[in-house]
Design an enzyme around this catalytic site. Structure first.
Site, PDB file in Angstrom:
ATOM      1  N   LYS A 120      32.421  35.653  33.756  1.00  0.00           N
ATOM      2  CA  LYS A 120      31.346  36.445  33.255  1.00  0.00           C
ATOM      3  C   LYS A 120      30.880  35.957  31.965  1.00  0.00           C
ATOM      4  O   LYS A 120      29.917  36.143  31.606  1.00  0.00           O
ATOM      5  CB  LYS A 120      31.914  37.728  32.846  1.00  0.00           C
ATOM      6  CG  LYS A 120      32.304  38.561  34.301  1.00  0.00           C
ATOM      7  CD  LYS A 120      32.508  39.994  34.122  1.00  0.00           C
ATOM      8  CE  LYS A 120      32.636  40.664  35.565  1.00  0.00           C
ATOM      9  NZ  LYS A 120      33.865  40.436  36.172  1.00  0.00           N
TER      10      LYS A 120
HETATM   11  C1  LIG Z   1      34.184  40.529  37.325  1.00  0.00           C
HETATM   12  C2  LIG Z   1      35.022  39.780  38.180  1.00  0.00           C
HETATM   13  C3  LIG Z   1      35.120  39.649  39.654  1.00  0.00           C
HETATM   14  C4  LIG Z   1      34.295  40.463  40.399  1.00  0.00           C
HETATM   15  O1  LIG Z   1      33.106  40.206  40.246  1.00  0.00           O
HETATM   16  P1  LIG Z   1      31.854  41.129  40.743  1.00  0.00           P
HETATM   17  O2  LIG Z   1      30.425  40.408  40.555  1.00  0.00           O
HETATM   18  O3  LIG Z   1      31.896  42.426  40.247  1.00  0.00           O
HETATM   19  O4  LIG Z   1      32.130  41.188  42.338  1.00  0.00           O
HETATM   20  C5  LIG Z   1      36.245  39.078  40.043  1.00  0.00           C
HETATM   21  N1  LIG Z   1      37.193  38.293  39.264  1.00  0.00           N
HETATM   22  C6  LIG Z   1      36.992  38.544  37.998  1.00  0.00           C
HETATM   23  C7  LIG Z   1      38.195  37.696  37.174  1.00  0.00           C
HETATM   24  C8  LIG Z   1      36.271  39.166  37.413  1.00  0.00           C
HETATM   25  O5  LIG Z   1      36.144  39.282  35.984  1.00  0.00           O
END
Ligand SMILES: *Cc1c(COP(=O)(O)O)cnc(C)c1O
Length: 478
Positions: free
Chosen positions: A113
């Site tokens: 993210k």
């Molecule tokens: C946010 C996140 C996900 C999931 O991603 P989405 O877009 O919400 O499906 C998976 N793994 C990690 C480590 C994350 O931070």
């Protein structure tokens, strides 16, 4: 490029409006009014590009030039990419048994993210500084969004952020990455509940349109369009890294929680990228139930070894429905109205089948997460985080299933670094190498407020929003 809502009542928004709006008035979520198509020849011509240069090809298709001149846009891309601690930004680990892993965790909080949220932070500051306007961001997190969002805006003049996380449900490092940020514009809350509870708390704030407008509330969760937009780049990059010939189909396996990432993948596919997406989920298997059976009936999220995926309230699903029904907002409206009334809804067969042509699912238990982490370590000396392990579990599963031998090139997305999830590493019977960054964060001072039990959190949240607005006004008057 303009933006519209999945429920059809809001259209013609600019990129800036899409970026800054929290929830949309009609209750829907924003998407581009049309999806730009990339020809196979164009795709071929992109094959040698770096991540950064690829981003410079893709994002201009979604941002009108008169909103952000290209020179500025490219400057923002450079600034966001510079925050990633790896020269290749998103390198691919090529391991034996054909296991390819796209490492998207070289950002400040070691999660995928970081990059998209850096962009959102930079885009926001760009517009707010121009307008001399203040924005308060609300965010609810199951762990990773919070820290990445905080990092993306800490210390910025025109933005305050309120971040809420569920007590005892995040990993220790995740919690510290939020609570050790002591900048004045960062306000962290924790309370007993799930991230879904905080999502609903936020949604209630935005539903009060007058309040949201008065205090210029925004959000940086995966409701935010700009974040999804930047994740589209990941898919093109992943594809070009593993396809043998441009134009062939590639399977991309994504650890899935709230489905922001899935939406980005669905858009990439609509743009013409020949991919099949596999959503790997943990024991919170709602996404598998929706895709495989059409059954959207969230329950209370359970805790798992992959906490960033402990989500059941899949608000992004209506974007997926909109995209695969070719913009049938009446259908989306009908499904979501039903859902909001009864807490569940059933996807019509024809839509379900369209989605299944592109997306499949794989459910992974905690036990399988641990086994996969061990197997990957034993075979490759490569440690994966528990989220990434769900995708890798699918890779191993497929190797053992003759019926799944389609020979497609495959790549698994690594969404976080194992260093962030020590608890899971230990549970798997493995060890983390000593890590200076981990030692450092353990010794920093912390700042955090508690949502007290029995208190009306909604009131607490609204008071905080008001306090922030007043402080900003006072600062700008004096
Ligand atoms: C946010 C996140 C996900 C999931 O991603 P989405 O877009 O919400 O499906 C998976 N793994 C990690 C480590 C994350 O931070």
């Amino acid at each position: 490029m303009k933006y519209l809502s999945t429920r059809g009542e809001v259209t013609g928004l600019t990129f800036e409006e899409a970026l800054c709006s929290g929830f949309v008035q009609d209750g829907g979520m924003l998407l581009p009014e049309e999806v730009p198509v990339i020809s196979e020849d164009k795709l071929k011509s992109w094959s040698g590009l770096s991540y950064r240069d690829l981003a410079k090809k893709i994002t201009p298709k979604f941002v009108a030039e008169d909103e952000i001149p290209r020179e500025d846009l490219f400057g923002l891309i450079d600034a966001a990419v510079m925050k990633i601690n790896h020269p290749e930004t998103a390198p691919v680990a090529r391991l034996p048994s054909g296991l390819n892993i796209l490492e998207l965790f070289h950002g400040i909080t070691w999660a995928f993210k970081d990059l998209p949220l850096s962009f959102v932070g930079l885009f926001l500051s760009y517009f707010l500084a121009k307008r001399k306007k203040h924005l308060t961001l609300l965010t609810a997190t199951s762990g990773d969004t919070g820290s990445a969002a905080i990092e993306s805006v800490r210390g910025q003049e025109w933005i305050d952020i309120i971040c809420m996380f569920p007590l005892g449900r995040c990993s220790r490092i995740q919690e510290l990455q939020m609570t050790t940020v002591i900048d004045d514009n960062v306000h962290v809350y924790r309370g007993e509940g799930t991230s879904d509870d905080f999502d609903m708390l936020m949604k209630a704030c935005f539903k009060d349109v007058e309040f949201a407008r008065k205090h210029n509330l925004g959000t940086i969760n995966s409701f935010n369009w700009a974040r999804i937009m930047m994740q589209i780049v990941h898919y093109f990059h992943a594809y070009l890294q593993v396809c043998h010939v441009c134009g062939e189909e590639v399977e991309i396996v994504i650890p899935t929680g709230g489905c922001g990432n899935l939406v980005a993948g669905c858009i990439a596919r609509k743009m013409g990228l020949p991919i099949k997406i596999v959503c790997a989920v943990n024991k919170n298997d709602i996404v598998a139930r929706i895709i495989d059976k059409g059954d959207f009936s969230p329950e209370r999220a359970q805790m798992s070894l992959a906490p960033a995926m402990d989500i059941q309230m899949i608000l992004n699903m209506e974007r997926v429905w909109y995209l695969f029904s070719d913009g049938d907002y009446q259908l989306v409206n009908q499904l979501m109205t039903q859902f909001e009334k009864t807490g569940k809804t059933q996807v019509p067969e024809s839509l379900k089948q369209k989605i299944q042509l592109a997306v499949s699912t794989f459910v992974v238990s905690d036990d399988m997460i641990k086994k996969t982490m061990r197997k990957c370590w034993d075979e490759n000396n490569y440690l994966v985080c528990p989220h990434t392990a769900t995708a890798v579990a699918y890779h191993y599963h497929k190797l053992e299933q003759p019926s799944l031998q389609d020979k497609l090139p495959q790549i698994c997305i690594a969404t976080a670094s194992p260093a962030k999830f020590q608890e899971a590493v230990i549970a798997a019977g493995l060890e983390l190498p000593p890590n200076d960054a981990v030692l450092k964060i353990e010794s920093l001072p912390t700042k955090c407020e508690d949502f007290q039990k029995g208190c009306d959190w909604n009131t607490v949240l609204r008071q905080k929003v008001e306090e922030i607005s007043n402080r900003f006004l006072a600062r700008n008057v004096s």
